[in-house]
Write a protein that holds these residues in place. Sequence first.
Motif, mmCIF file in Angstrom:
data_model
loop_
_atom_site.group_PDB
_atom_site.id
_atom_site.type_symbol
_atom_site.label_atom_id
_atom_site.label_comp_id
_atom_site.label_asym_id
_atom_site.label_seq_id
_atom_site.Cartn_x
_atom_site.Cartn_y
_atom_site.Cartn_z
ATOM 1 N N ILE A 1 42.699 43.750 48.642
ATOM 2 C CA ILE A 1 42.571 43.799 47.113
ATOM 3 C C ILE A 1 41.337 43.398 46.938
ATOM 4 O O ILE A 1 40.491 42.736 47.263
ATOM 5 C CB ILE A 1 43.756 42.678 46.586
ATOM 6 C CG1 ILE A 1 44.971 42.769 46.871
ATOM 7 C CG2 ILE A 1 43.391 42.389 45.188
ATOM 8 C CD1 ILE A 1 46.012 41.601 46.395
ATOM 9 N N ASN A 2 40.892 44.506 46.008
ATOM 10 C CA ASN A 2 39.551 44.299 45.244
ATOM 11 C C ASN A 2 39.871 43.439 44.116
ATOM 12 O O ASN A 2 40.372 43.893 43.287
ATOM 13 C CB ASN A 2 38.972 45.589 44.867
ATOM 14 C CG ASN A 2 37.727 45.685 44.502
ATOM 15 O OD1 ASN A 2 37.092 44.693 43.765
ATOM 16 N ND2 ASN A 2 36.651 46.567 44.572
ATOM 17 N N ILE A 3 39.471 42.155 44.329
ATOM 18 C CA ILE A 3 39.715 41.295 43.385
ATOM 19 C C ILE A 3 38.864 41.312 41.951
ATOM 20 O O ILE A 3 39.695 41.202 40.881
ATOM 21 C CB ILE A 3 39.705 39.883 43.991
ATOM 22 C CG1 ILE A 3 40.535 39.463 45.026
ATOM 23 C CG2 ILE A 3 39.659 38.820 42.676
ATOM 24 C CD1 ILE A 3 40.370 38.089 45.986
ATOM 25 N N GLU A 4 37.837 41.835 42.229
ATOM 26 C CA GLU A 4 37.063 41.988 41.046
ATOM 27 C C GLU A 4 37.431 43.228 40.104
ATOM 28 O O GLU A 4 37.676 43.041 38.913
ATOM 29 C CB GLU A 4 35.499 42.378 41.244
ATOM 30 C CG GLU A 4 34.787 40.926 41.758
ATOM 31 C CD GLU A 4 33.476 41.125 41.857
ATOM 32 O OE1 GLU A 4 32.822 42.137 41.457
ATOM 33 O OE2 GLU A 4 32.513 40.410 42.322
ATOM 34 N N LYS A 5 37.866 44.132 40.713
ATOM 35 C CA LYS A 5 38.343 45.472 40.122
ATOM 36 C C LYS A 5 40.002 45.512 39.718
ATOM 37 O O LYS A 5 40.436 46.386 39.235
ATOM 38 C CB LYS A 5 38.017 46.659 40.759
ATOM 39 C CG LYS A 5 36.334 46.977 40.737
ATOM 40 C CD LYS A 5 36.186 48.224 41.605
ATOM 41 C CE LYS A 5 34.654 48.265 41.444
ATOM 42 N NZ LYS A 5 34.329 49.698 42.050
ATOM 43 N N GLU A 6 40.642 44.558 40.527
ATOM 44 C CA GLU A 6 42.180 44.393 40.382
ATOM 45 C C GLU A 6 42.695 45.688 40.676
ATOM 46 O O GLU A 6 43.593 46.290 40.165
ATOM 47 C CB GLU A 6 42.393 43.854 39.073
ATOM 48 C CG GLU A 6 42.009 42.405 38.635
ATOM 49 C CD GLU A 6 42.668 41.938 37.245
ATOM 50 O OE1 GLU A 6 43.160 42.741 36.611
ATOM 51 O OE2 GLU A 6 42.344 40.760 37.115
#
Length: 202
Positions: A59-64
């Motif tokens: 998961i790219n947490i910043e880009k969701e």
Amino acid sequence: PRTTAEEELRKIKLTEMQTDGIDVKQQTLQGIAFPVDREALQALEKLKNRQINYVQLQINIEKETIVLADTVSTDVKDLPKRIPKDAARYHFFLYKHSHEGDYLESIVFIYSMPGYSCSIRERMLYSSCKSPLLQMIEQQLYMEIAKKIEIDNGDELTADFLHEEVHPKQHAYKENFAKPKGPTGKRGIRRLIRGPAENELA
């Protein structure tokens, strides 16, 4: 301004602080369907078509978004090395093996979460995105997943462990079904007391 997902996570964190229980997330947040990156979808398609044998998503947490992390060719003996010790991941592995004389290729989903070395936010997001991701893969990509496994340590992933997970031994079920034989035996005795079995069937 917070995104919807971050607002939900904020509520979870507040609830967790009040209840001191990590399981609250399941009641508070049913699931977040983050979009899956095109490159990740293409890798999953290749796995489904047996063109590759391993896909790791993160998961790219910043880009969701859910993005591709790795597609390196992987044997069973290599699996433990693919499990990060400090980050959660989703793994899809084409498990090639023999069972009862048949050669099989089964896709196994492995959700690895190394526990408290991850932040609360990361644990929540991976847990919340898992079900919607699997639902999308099974219903839209039509990928058949033979087994879903959750682990916290890559050392668990041995050949014996995988085989047992995909093909659970049947002896446990046989023992369960063996227990109710008592009443059947009693009915048999009653039949003998009443008379010949043919009379009962008539």
